[in-house]
Motif scaffolding. Structure first.
Motif, PDB file in Angstrom:
ATOM      1  N   GLN A  13       0.841  -1.214   0.000  1.00  0.00           N
ATOM      2  CA  GLN A  13       0.000   0.000   0.000  1.00  0.00           C
ATOM      3  C   GLN A  13       0.873   1.261   0.000  1.00  0.00           C
ATOM      4  O   GLN A  13       0.626   2.195  -0.754  1.00  0.00           O
ATOM      5  N   ILE A  14       1.902   1.218   0.841  1.00  0.00           N
ATOM      6  CA  ILE A  14       2.806   2.374   0.920  1.00  0.00           C
ATOM      7  C   ILE A  14       3.466   2.611  -0.433  1.00  0.00           C
ATOM      8  O   ILE A  14       3.512   3.739  -0.934  1.00  0.00           O
ATOM      9  N   LEU A  15       3.914   1.511  -1.023  1.00  0.00           N
ATOM     10  CA  LEU A  15       4.597   1.604  -2.314  1.00  0.00           C
ATOM     11  C   LEU A  15       3.677   2.252  -3.357  1.00  0.00           C
ATOM     12  O   LEU A  15       4.087   3.123  -4.124  1.00  0.00           O
ATOM     13  N   GLN A  16       2.410   1.832  -3.340  1.00  0.00           N
ATOM     14  CA  GLN A  16       1.436   2.366  -4.307  1.00  0.00           C
ATOM     15  C   GLN A  16       1.211   3.868  -4.070  1.00  0.00           C
ATOM     16  O   GLN A  16       1.183   4.658  -5.015  1.00  0.00           O
ATOM     17  N   ILE A  17       1.090   4.239  -2.802  1.00  0.00           N
ATOM     18  CA  ILE A  17       0.867   5.654  -2.465  1.00  0.00           C
ATOM     19  C   ILE A  17       2.051   6.499  -2.944  1.00  0.00           C
ATOM     20  O   ILE A  17       1.872   7.554  -3.553  1.00  0.00           O
ATOM     21  N   VAL A  18       3.254   6.000  -2.694  1.00  0.00           N
ATOM     22  CA  VAL A  18       4.445   6.772  -3.086  1.00  0.00           C
ATOM     23  C   VAL A  18       4.560   6.820  -4.612  1.00  0.00           C
ATOM     24  O   VAL A  18       4.903   7.846  -5.181  1.00  0.00           O
ATOM     25  N   LYS A  19       4.227   5.701  -5.270  1.00  0.00           N
ATOM     26  CA  LYS A  19       4.261   5.669  -6.741  1.00  0.00           C
ATOM     27  C   LYS A  19       3.343   6.740  -7.311  1.00  0.00           C
ATOM     28  O   LYS A  19       3.706   7.473  -8.227  1.00  0.00           O
ATOM     29  N   THR A  48      12.950   1.382   2.122  1.00  0.00           N
ATOM     30  CA  THR A  48      14.090   2.216   1.740  1.00  0.00           C
ATOM     31  C   THR A  48      15.362   1.369   1.648  1.00  0.00           C
ATOM     32  O   THR A  48      16.096   1.447   0.670  1.00  0.00           O
ATOM     33  N   MET A  49      15.571   0.519   2.655  1.00  0.00           N
ATOM     34  CA  MET A  49      16.776  -0.316   2.656  1.00  0.00           C
ATOM     35  C   MET A  49      16.775  -1.303   1.505  1.00  0.00           C
ATOM     36  O   MET A  49      17.816  -1.623   0.941  1.00  0.00           O
ATOM     37  N   ALA A  50      15.586  -1.784   1.163  1.00  0.00           N
ATOM     38  CA  ALA A  50      15.497  -2.756   0.063  1.00  0.00           C
ATOM     39  C   ALA A  50      15.635  -2.086  -1.296  1.00  0.00           C
ATOM     40  O   ALA A  50      15.754  -2.755  -2.313  1.00  0.00           O
ATOM     41  N   GLY A  51      15.605  -0.765  -1.317  1.00  0.00           N
ATOM     42  CA  GLY A  51      15.847  -0.045  -2.570  1.00  0.00           C
ATOM     43  C   GLY A  51      14.590   0.316  -3.353  1.00  0.00           C
ATOM     44  O   GLY A  51      14.683   0.900  -4.429  1.00  0.00           O
ATOM     45  N   TYR A  52      13.406  -0.023  -2.809  1.00  0.00           N
ATOM     46  CA  TYR A  52      12.166   0.324  -3.526  1.00  0.00           C
ATOM     47  C   TYR A  52      11.919   1.834  -3.456  1.00  0.00           C
ATOM     48  O   TYR A  52      11.453   2.439  -4.399  1.00  0.00           O
ATOM     49  N   LEU A  53      12.212   2.387  -2.274  1.00  0.00           N
ATOM     50  CA  LEU A  53      11.988   3.824  -2.072  1.00  0.00           C
ATOM     51  C   LEU A  53      13.300   4.530  -1.774  1.00  0.00           C
ATOM     52  O   LEU A  53      14.228   3.926  -1.247  1.00  0.00           O
ATOM     53  N   ASP A  54      13.323   5.795  -2.096  1.00  0.00           N
ATOM     54  CA  ASP A  54      14.450   6.632  -1.714  1.00  0.00           C
ATOM     55  C   ASP A  54      13.891   7.734  -0.828  1.00  0.00           C
ATOM     56  O   ASP A  54      12.754   8.165  -1.035  1.00  0.00           O
ATOM     57  N   ALA A  55      14.661   8.172   0.158  1.00  0.00           N
ATOM     58  CA  ALA A  55      14.180   9.242   1.031  1.00  0.00           C
ATOM     59  C   ALA A  55      15.141  10.420   0.915  1.00  0.00           C
ATOM     60  O   ALA A  55      16.350  10.237   1.014  1.00  0.00           O
ATOM     61  N   ARG A  56      14.561  11.599   0.668  1.00  0.00           N
ATOM     62  CA  ARG A  56      15.408  12.801   0.647  1.00  0.00           C
ATOM     63  C   ARG A  56      14.968  13.712   1.773  1.00  0.00           C
ATOM     64  O   ARG A  56      13.774  13.981   1.913  1.00  0.00           O
ATOM     65  N   PRO A  57      15.937  14.213   2.561  1.00  0.00           N
ATOM     66  CA  PRO A  57      15.580  15.096   3.666  1.00  0.00           C
ATOM     67  C   PRO A  57      14.808  16.322   3.149  1.00  0.00           C
ATOM     68  O   PRO A  57      15.164  16.869   2.105  1.00  0.00           O
ATOM     69  N   ARG A  58      13.781  16.671   3.853  1.00  0.00           N
ATOM     70  CA  ARG A  58      12.932  17.830   3.537  1.00  0.00           C
ATOM     71  C   ARG A  58      12.153  17.694   2.226  1.00  0.00           C
ATOM     72  O   ARG A  58      11.475  18.597   1.801  1.00  0.00           O
ATOM     73  N   VAL A  59      12.255  16.583   1.549  1.00  0.00           N
ATOM     74  CA  VAL A  59      11.471  16.376   0.324  1.00  0.00           C
ATOM     75  C   VAL A  59      10.473  15.248   0.559  1.00  0.00           C
ATOM     76  O   VAL A  59       9.276  15.399   0.345  1.00  0.00           O
ATOM     77  N   GLY A  60      10.986  14.136   1.047  1.00  0.00           N
ATOM     78  CA  GLY A  60      10.102  13.017   1.328  1.00  0.00           C
ATOM     79  C   GLY A  60      10.525  11.773   0.578  1.00  0.00           C
ATOM     80  O   GLY A  60      11.645  11.687   0.068  1.00  0.00           O
ATOM     81  N   TYR A  61       9.582  10.840   0.515  1.00  0.00           N
ATOM     82  CA  TYR A  61       9.874   9.561  -0.131  1.00  0.00           C
ATOM     83  C   TYR A  61       9.493   9.617  -1.599  1.00  0.00           C
ATOM     84  O   TYR A  61       8.502  10.240  -1.968  1.00  0.00           O
ATOM     85  N   PHE A  62      10.297   8.967  -2.422  1.00  0.00           N
ATOM     86  CA  PHE A  62       9.883   8.786  -3.811  1.00  0.00           C
ATOM     87  C   PHE A  62      10.247   7.393  -4.282  1.00  0.00           C
ATOM     88  O   PHE A  62      11.128   6.734  -3.721  1.00  0.00           O
ATOM     89  N   TYR A  63       9.529   6.962  -5.290  1.00  0.00           N
ATOM     90  CA  TYR A  63       9.656   5.600  -5.804  1.00  0.00           C
ATOM     91  C   TYR A  63      10.868   5.535  -6.724  1.00  0.00           C
ATOM     92  O   TYR A  63      11.049   6.377  -7.594  1.00  0.00           O
ATOM     93  N   THR A  64      11.730   4.523  -6.511  1.00  0.00           N
ATOM     94  CA  THR A  64      12.946   4.432  -7.322  1.00  0.00           C
ATOM     95  C   THR A  64      12.669   3.850  -8.710  1.00  0.00           C
ATOM     96  O   THR A  64      13.490   3.958  -9.604  1.00  0.00           O
ATOM     97  N   GLY A  65      11.502   3.207  -8.839  1.00  0.00           N
ATOM     98  CA  GLY A  65      11.144   2.647 -10.144  1.00  0.00           C
ATOM     99  C   GLY A  65      11.831   1.330 -10.434  1.00  0.00           C
ATOM    100  O   GLY A  65      11.800   0.832 -11.549  1.00  0.00           O
ATOM    101  N   LYS A  66      12.474   0.775  -9.402  1.00  0.00           N
ATOM    102  CA  LYS A  66      13.180  -0.481  -9.650  1.00  0.00           C
ATOM    103  C   LYS A  66      12.312  -1.677  -9.278  1.00  0.00           C
ATOM    104  O   LYS A  66      11.708  -1.700  -8.216  1.00  0.00           O
ATOM    105  N   SER A  67      12.285  -2.655 -10.145  1.00  0.00           N
ATOM    106  CA  SER A  67      11.495  -3.860  -9.873  1.00  0.00           C
ATOM    107  C   SER A  67      12.291  -4.771  -8.946  1.00  0.00           C
ATOM    108  O   SER A  67      13.497  -4.588  -8.758  1.00  0.00           O
ATOM    109  N   GLY A  68      11.595  -5.748  -8.384  1.00  0.00           N
ATOM    110  CA  GLY A  68      12.263  -6.720  -7.515  1.00  0.00           C
ATOM    111  C   GLY A  68      13.423  -7.388  -8.236  1.00  0.00           C
ATOM    112  O   GLY A  68      14.493  -7.598  -7.662  1.00  0.00           O
TER     113      GLY A  68
END
Ligand code: ADP
Length: 212
Positions: A13-19, A48-68
């Motif tokens: 769900q989180i992944l979908q929201i960020v996407k 984030t650790m698994a690489g699905y999401l990236d976190a930028r300070p003061r910006v937030g989370y964004f989807y890296t676009g990488k598949s499993g």
């Protein structure tokens, strides 16, 4: 690095929201799911650790676009020979075939590396090399291994910083079970380790178990 191929429902769900909405803050994700930020923290950390999401300070989370699969490939390419190597078992080139057979049994390995008096790599002995020598009528205690070994310069070798995936390719291409891990010196190659099909299999299992 920790990675999970199987994501739980909330992580999906989180992944979908960020996407759909990224970049988005943790607070905003929590609001959408009617959960607290604290509840979400472990899931965000995993993603984030698994690489699905990236976190930028003061910006937030964004989807890296990488598949499993992409992430798995990336992790695979981070594994070096030195992460999975075994201790090499070496014999001197003057020992007898008989002694090499005994060493192979006692040390419980399938490949022996042969060195000269200066400890430099001169050959490789496999199980079949020793079996082949044993089916002849020769006296095994009187044939030195340097007569039957595969010798330099026909030895396939690797260095400790090489990628394990490249070694795996060499094992397949050359149809062999093991490679010596060597260090080049002015005089020749010193044997530092051993990498075998078993080591590659262990890395394969570790990747699936996510413990890199
Ligand atoms: P087995 O003989 O038990 O099937 P291998 O497939 O490893 O074991 O060996 C096949 C042949 O390749 C043997 O003659 C062996 O000496 C040789 N060989 C094994 N490892 C290497 C290597 N790293 N480089 C060159 N030749 C090798």
């Amino acid at each position: 690095m920790v990675r999970k191929i199987e994501l739980n429902k909330r992580q999906e769900q989180i992944l979908q929201i960020v996407k759909d909405n990224g970049p988005i803050t943790g607070e905003q994700i929590a609001e959408r799911l009617s959960l607290t930020r604290a509840t979400l923290r472990p899931d965000l950390a995993i993603l984030t650790m698994a690489g699905y999401l990236d976190a930028r300070p003061r910006v937030g989370y964004f989807y890296t676009g990488k598949s499993g699969t992409q992430l798995l490939t990336e992790n695979l390419k981070k594994i070096a020979v030195k992460d999975y190597q075994s201790i090499p078992v070496v014999v001197n080139e003057n020992v007898s075939v008989y002694d090499a057979v005994v060493t192979m049994f006692l040390e419980d390995v399938g490949t022996l590396f042969v060195v000269d008096s200066g400890s430099l790599l001169v050959g490789v002995l496999s199980r079949k090399d020793l079996l082949r020598a044993s089916i002849g009528k020769q006296e095994l205690t009187s044939i030195p291994v340097n007569i039957i070994m595969t010798r330099m310069p026909n030895i396939t070798m690797c260095m400790k910083d090489d990628l394990l995936i490249d070694v795996a390719k060499k094992l397949i291409e050359k149809q062999i079970d093991a490679l010596p891990i060597v260090k080049e010196t002015e005089k020749g190659f010193e044997v530092q380790g051993r990498i075998t099909k078993t080591n590659v299999t262990k890395a394969f299992v570790a990747l699936a178990d996510e413990d890199l």
